[in-house]
Enzyme design. Structure first.
Site, mmCIF file in Angstrom:
data_model
loop_
_atom_site.group_PDB
_atom_site.id
_atom_site.type_symbol
_atom_site.label_atom_id
_atom_site.label_comp_id
_atom_site.label_asym_id
_atom_site.label_seq_id
_atom_site.Cartn_x
_atom_site.Cartn_y
_atom_site.Cartn_z
ATOM 1 N N TYR A 113 3.895 10.517 2.816
ATOM 2 C CA TYR A 113 4.637 10.002 1.667
ATOM 3 C C TYR A 113 5.557 11.062 1.086
ATOM 4 O O TYR A 113 6.648 10.748 0.606
ATOM 5 C CB TYR A 113 3.665 9.470 0.612
ATOM 6 C CG TYR A 113 2.808 8.355 1.144
ATOM 7 C CD1 TYR A 113 3.358 7.106 1.423
ATOM 8 C CD2 TYR A 113 1.459 8.540 1.410
ATOM 9 C CE1 TYR A 113 2.587 6.081 1.940
ATOM 10 C CE2 TYR A 113 0.679 7.520 1.924
ATOM 11 C CZ TYR A 113 1.238 6.295 2.190
ATOM 12 O OH TYR A 113 0.475 5.291 2.717
ATOM 13 N N ARG B 33 0.845 -1.205 0.000
ATOM 14 C CA ARG B 33 0.000 0.000 0.000
ATOM 15 C C ARG B 33 0.880 1.253 0.000
ATOM 16 O O ARG B 33 0.636 2.200 -0.755
ATOM 17 C CB ARG B 33 -0.923 -0.031 1.213
ATOM 18 C CG ARG B 33 -1.821 1.191 1.394
ATOM 19 C CD ARG B 33 -2.814 0.900 2.524
ATOM 20 N NE ARG B 33 -3.485 2.085 3.012
ATOM 21 C CZ ARG B 33 -4.580 2.609 2.467
ATOM 22 N NH1 ARG B 33 -5.091 2.050 1.385
ATOM 23 N NH2 ARG B 33 -5.152 3.670 2.982
#
Length: 334
Positions: free
Chosen positions: A296, A264
């Site tokens: 991220y 993921r």
């Protein structure tokens, strides 16, 4: 609220049956997590204060007992801080509910609610490179039924960035493989989202469906060999086998922990590195708040280095400031 003060067992039963299931309509997973918390808390309380669960009073759940229970989770059960905080959240939810039902215990409840969440260091976000992800997808033996299933499952996980719970709960009719391939995922909090499928993913799923037993449109897309829902532990185990297969060609994987959730993270990082907007990635992953997706951006070292390379160094050295006052100038020179 009744004039009769409800007992602790009665409050706990109302909390689970009326409050969680009927009023808040939480998911079965949330109910199970809260149930496990109170099973451990009641067992601990019986040892700590010598009262059977049916004899407990709401006032027994004071801050001292709760802190001792949380310490027990970390020291004796070896729970991590995140697990400890999740158990505390379950207890807090019950106490907030009980505060409206038993006004005589408000003072104890307020002190118990003041028990803070424990701070902890955040782990470094782990993700795979594109060659590593491609190698893992190609690792299962497609000469076997389980290998074909695993390859289709890993391909869908990488394409959609789905949580493992979302993937194993997929039914056959949750994926559309016609002109515009798409997967309809059922996420946390009963939220649903639709994620487009790449052509390669759609082709892999079409091939997999040819080998899938005819269980109808409501059958599981990735069943176990017995035709039941695949478990989370089974997916983790099958992924570990795939990683072990490619370690010889990618030795760096031997020192890393690769879980379904790593895929993921990998999906999100690869989308970000491809120039996809952060808000689109949040929708892709099913994040409730785009701010969750910012981790991220923080983890992508390559993007940080690219941004740093665009900065021009200062060509001249700035002159040293010299205060006009003699005493200040003296202090500046020290």
């Amino acid at each position: 609220m009744s004039d009769v003060t409800p007992s602790f067992p009665m409050l706990l039963q109302r909390f689970f049956v009326d409050h969680l299931r009927q009023q808040r309509a939480v998911s079965p997973s949330t109910v199970a997590a809260y149930r496990d918390t109170f099973k451990m808390l009641l067992a601990f309380s019986q040892k700590a204060i010598g009262k059977a669960p049916t004899d407990l009073a709401l006032t027994d759940l004071d801050a001292t007992l709760i802190l001792a229970f949380l310490d027990h989770l970390e020291r004796e059960r070896k729970n991590c801080v995140r697990s400890r905080n999740a158990r505390l959240s379950a207890i807090r939810s019950f106490l907030k509910f009980a505060a409206h039902e038993d006004l005589t215990a408000l003072a104890v409840i307020e002190r118990s609610l003041a028990v803070p969440q424990k701070r902890h260091d955040k782990a470094v976000l782990g993700f795979l490179s594109r060659p590593e992800m491609d190698a893992i997808i190609a690792a299962p033996d497609c000469a076997t039924w389980a290998g074909r299933r695993d390859q289709a499952l890993f391909t869908l996980l990488y394409n959609t960035g789905a949580r493992v719970s979302e993937a194993i709960n997929l039914r056959v009719d949750d994926v559309v493989l016609d002109v515009s391939p798409v997967a309809h995922l059922h996420g946390k909090g009963r939220k649903r989202r639709s994620v487009p499928l790449w052509k390669a993913t759609a082709a892999t799923l079409r091939q997999w469906l040819r080998h899938l037993p005819d269980t109808g449109s409501q059958g599981y897309l990735f069943p176990s060999s017995a035709g039941r829902r695949l478990s989370r532990s089974s997916v983790t185990q099958r992924l570990a086998q795939a990683v072990a297969e490619v370690v010889c060609q990618l030795p760096a994987l031997a020192e890393r922990a690769v879980s379904p959730h790593t895929i993921r993270h990998t999906t999100a990082m690869h989308l970000l590195q491809s120039g996809v907007d952060i808000t689109v990635i949040a929708l892709w992953l099913g994040h409730e708040h785009p701010s969750t997706t910012h981790i991220y951006m923080e983890a992508d070292l390559a993007m940080k280095e690219a941004a740093l390379s665009r900065l021009q160094p200062i060509a001249t050295v700035p002159a040293r400031y010299c205060p006009p006052d003699e005493l200040m100038a003296f202090l500046q020179s020290l």
